[in-house]
Design a protein around this motif. Structure first.
Motif, mmCIF file in Angstrom:
data_model
loop_
_atom_site.group_PDB
_atom_site.id
_atom_site.type_symbol
_atom_site.label_atom_id
_atom_site.label_comp_id
_atom_site.label_asym_id
_atom_site.label_seq_id
_atom_site.Cartn_x
_atom_site.Cartn_y
_atom_site.Cartn_z
ATOM 1 N N ALA A 118 -67.847 -50.989 22.117
ATOM 2 C CA ALA A 118 -67.779 -50.520 23.506
ATOM 3 C C ALA A 118 -67.051 -51.547 24.365
ATOM 4 O O ALA A 118 -66.276 -51.188 25.271
ATOM 5 N N HIS A 119 -67.301 -52.820 24.097
ATOM 6 C CA HIS A 119 -66.585 -53.869 24.821
ATOM 7 C C HIS A 119 -65.093 -53.837 24.482
ATOM 8 O O HIS A 119 -64.241 -53.991 25.376
ATOM 9 N N VAL A 120 -64.753 -53.616 23.222
ATOM 10 C CA VAL A 120 -63.349 -53.516 22.820
ATOM 11 C C VAL A 120 -62.665 -52.379 23.568
ATOM 12 O O VAL A 120 -61.569 -52.546 24.133
ATOM 13 N N VAL A 121 -63.301 -51.213 23.608
ATOM 14 C CA VAL A 121 -62.721 -50.061 24.300
ATOM 15 C C VAL A 121 -62.666 -50.315 25.805
ATOM 16 O O VAL A 121 -61.718 -49.902 26.490
ATOM 17 N N ARG A 122 -63.658 -51.009 26.322
ATOM 18 C CA ARG A 122 -63.638 -51.370 27.745
ATOM 19 C C ARG A 122 -62.437 -52.257 28.065
ATOM 20 O O ARG A 122 -61.814 -52.124 29.126
ATOM 21 N N GLU A 123 -62.104 -53.174 27.156
ATOM 22 C CA GLU A 123 -60.933 -54.023 27.376
ATOM 23 C C GLU A 123 -59.642 -53.209 27.304
ATOM 24 O O GLU A 123 -58.655 -53.542 27.974
ATOM 25 N N LEU A 124 -59.633 -52.162 26.507
ATOM 26 C CA LEU A 124 -58.475 -51.264 26.487
ATOM 27 C C LEU A 124 -58.312 -50.610 27.849
ATOM 28 O O LEU A 124 -57.216 -50.584 28.419
ATOM 29 N N ARG A 125 -59.396 -50.077 28.377
ATOM 30 C CA ARG A 125 -59.345 -49.463 29.703
ATOM 31 C C ARG A 125 -58.899 -50.466 30.761
ATOM 32 O O ARG A 125 -58.091 -50.162 31.636
ATOM 33 N N GLY A 126 -59.441 -51.692 30.663
ATOM 34 C CA GLY A 126 -59.099 -52.713 31.642
ATOM 35 C C GLY A 126 -57.625 -53.072 31.623
ATOM 36 O O GLY A 126 -56.992 -53.219 32.677
ATOM 37 N N GLY A 127 -57.072 -53.231 30.427
ATOM 38 C CA GLY A 127 -55.649 -53.557 30.323
ATOM 39 C C GLY A 127 -54.770 -52.456 30.872
ATOM 40 O O GLY A 127 -53.794 -52.711 31.602
ATOM 41 N N LEU A 128 -55.102 -51.211 30.545
ATOM 42 C CA LEU A 128 -54.308 -50.085 31.038
ATOM 43 C C LEU A 128 -54.493 -49.885 32.542
ATOM 44 O O LEU A 128 -53.592 -49.387 33.220
ATOM 45 N N HIS A 129 -55.651 -50.276 33.059
ATOM 46 C CA HIS A 129 -55.883 -50.227 34.503
ATOM 47 C C HIS A 129 -54.898 -51.152 35.217
ATOM 48 O O HIS A 129 -54.284 -50.779 36.222
ATOM 49 N N ILE A 130 -54.740 -52.352 34.694
ATOM 50 C CA ILE A 130 -53.784 -53.295 35.287
ATOM 51 C C ILE A 130 -52.373 -52.721 35.242
ATOM 52 O O ILE A 130 -51.622 -52.781 36.224
ATOM 53 N N VAL A 131 -52.003 -52.140 34.106
ATOM 54 C CA VAL A 131 -50.671 -51.530 33.967
ATOM 55 C C VAL A 131 -50.474 -50.423 34.999
ATOM 56 O O VAL A 131 -49.422 -50.322 35.642
ATOM 57 N N ALA A 132 -51.494 -49.592 35.193
ATOM 58 C CA ALA A 132 -51.399 -48.486 36.144
ATOM 59 C C ALA A 132 -51.251 -48.990 37.574
ATOM 60 O O ALA A 132 -50.483 -48.429 38.367
ATOM 61 N N VAL A 133 -51.996 -50.052 37.912
ATOM 62 C CA VAL A 133 -51.888 -50.621 39.254
ATOM 63 C C VAL A 133 -50.488 -51.167 39.492
ATOM 64 O O VAL A 133 -49.880 -50.945 40.546
ATOM 65 N N LEU A 134 -49.947 -51.876 38.506
ATOM 66 C CA LEU A 134 -48.590 -52.409 38.631
ATOM 67 C C LEU A 134 -47.572 -51.281 38.755
ATOM 68 O O LEU A 134 -46.619 -51.361 39.541
ATOM 69 N N ALA A 135 -47.763 -50.213 37.984
ATOM 70 C CA ALA A 135 -46.832 -49.089 38.024
ATOM 71 C C ALA A 135 -46.850 -48.380 39.374
ATOM 72 O O ALA A 135 -45.863 -47.749 39.770
ATOM 73 N N SER A 136 -47.958 -48.524 40.091
ATOM 74 C CA SER A 136 -48.069 -47.886 41.412
ATOM 75 C C SER A 136 -47.362 -48.694 42.492
ATOM 76 O O SER A 136 -47.271 -48.256 43.641
ATOM 77 N N GLY A 137 -46.892 -49.871 42.137
ATOM 78 C CA GLY A 137 -46.201 -50.724 43.094
ATOM 79 C C GLY A 137 -47.080 -51.738 43.773
ATOM 80 O O GLY A 137 -46.624 -52.464 44.662
ATOM 81 N N LEU A 138 -48.343 -51.825 43.366
ATOM 82 C CA LEU A 138 -49.272 -52.807 43.924
ATOM 83 C C LEU A 138 -49.443 -53.970 42.968
ATOM 84 O O LEU A 138 -49.143 -53.870 41.779
ATOM 85 N N SER A 139 -49.950 -55.075 43.498
ATOM 86 C CA SER A 139 -50.377 -56.156 42.617
ATOM 87 C C SER A 139 -51.856 -55.942 42.325
ATOM 88 O O SER A 139 -52.593 -55.453 43.193
ATOM 89 N N PRO A 140 -52.335 -56.286 41.128
ATOM 90 C CA PRO A 140 -53.764 -56.102 40.843
ATOM 91 C C PRO A 140 -54.660 -56.821 41.831
ATOM 92 O O PRO A 140 -55.700 -56.299 42.222
ATOM 93 N N TRP A 141 -54.253 -58.020 42.270
ATOM 94 C CA TRP A 141 -55.116 -58.758 43.191
ATOM 95 C C TRP A 141 -55.173 -58.072 44.550
ATOM 96 O O TRP A 141 -56.204 -58.012 45.190
#
Length: 217
Positions: free
Chosen positions: A147-170
């Motif tokens: 579950a932690h492994v899959v959570r890290e998958l979601r987390g990594g793709l979340h960062i990618v999605a935020v960047l793709a939206s034109g925002l910085s993750p921070w």
């Protein structure tokens, strides 16, 4: 597929992240002598190896660099690989304790493994690092690990999605923090397990909620 992803996001996040604020996590902090954010960063990001804090920050995404660097370098006395192994043991022990009465652990572990094995590591370095960690043999520990492994998958793709939206993750994280209610945040615990009242609670976009102590996601 989008509906399925939305439906399982919350449960996977809670199942894969609850061990980080567990009694097992507090014991790990006390045993290693690490405090504040340091046990979290050395443990979760230890799979990246002995790298500069910039590398850790690139994978963390939703934390300011100064926070990452201070926490990561404060734990330099604990080798990254050792910290990752110890953090994995925290997850495993948490699973054995909390899922002791869950009869479908083997089935759930198998389903989580199907997701983990079939996913691409591109854009999700923590997912790749944690997927490469050895799996425990018992089903209850494997459930939390995977579950932690899959959570890290979601987390990594979340960062990618935020960047793709034109925002910085921070910037995205700061906006989420401003929208959150301080009364909705749990009080973080110190490494010795004593509660303290935060002066400025903050909810990061990856689900971690704490001002300057142990993560509570």
């Amino acid at each position: 597929m989008r509906e399925i992803a939305a439906a399982v996001a919350g449960p996977v996040g809670r199942l894969g992240g609850a061990f980080m604020a567990s009694r097992e996590a507090k014991a790990y902090s006390a045993e290693t002598g690490l405090t504040g954010w340091t046990p979290y960063f050395r443990g979760r990001f230890g799979v990246l190896g002995e790298v500069d804090a910039d590398v850790v920050a690139s994978a963390a995404g939703f934390f300011p660099l100064e926070t990452v660097r201070q926490a990561w370098e404060a734990g330099a006395g604990l080798p990254a690989a050792t910290a990752a192994d110890r953090y994995a043991a925290v997850a495993h022990d948490f699973g054995r304790r909390t899922l002791a009465d869950f009869a479908e652990s083997a089935r759930l572990a198998d389903l989580l493994k199907l997701v983990a094995d079939g996913a691409d590591v591109v854009g999700a370095p923590l997912f790749g690092g944690w997927r490469a960690m050895p799996l425990p043999e018992d089903d209850r520990a494997r459930v939390i690990h995977l579950a932690h492994v899959v959570r890290e998958l979601r987390g990594g793709l979340h960062i990618v999605a935020v960047l793709a939206s034109g925002l910085s993750p921070w910037r995205r994280s700061s906006a989420a923090s401003r929208r959150s209610s301080p009364t909705a945040n749990r009080t973080p615990s110190t490494s010795a397990g004593r509660a303290r009242t935060p002066r400025s609670p903050k909810t990061y976009a990856d689900g971690t909620t704490t001002p300057n102590g142990s993560p509570t996601n």
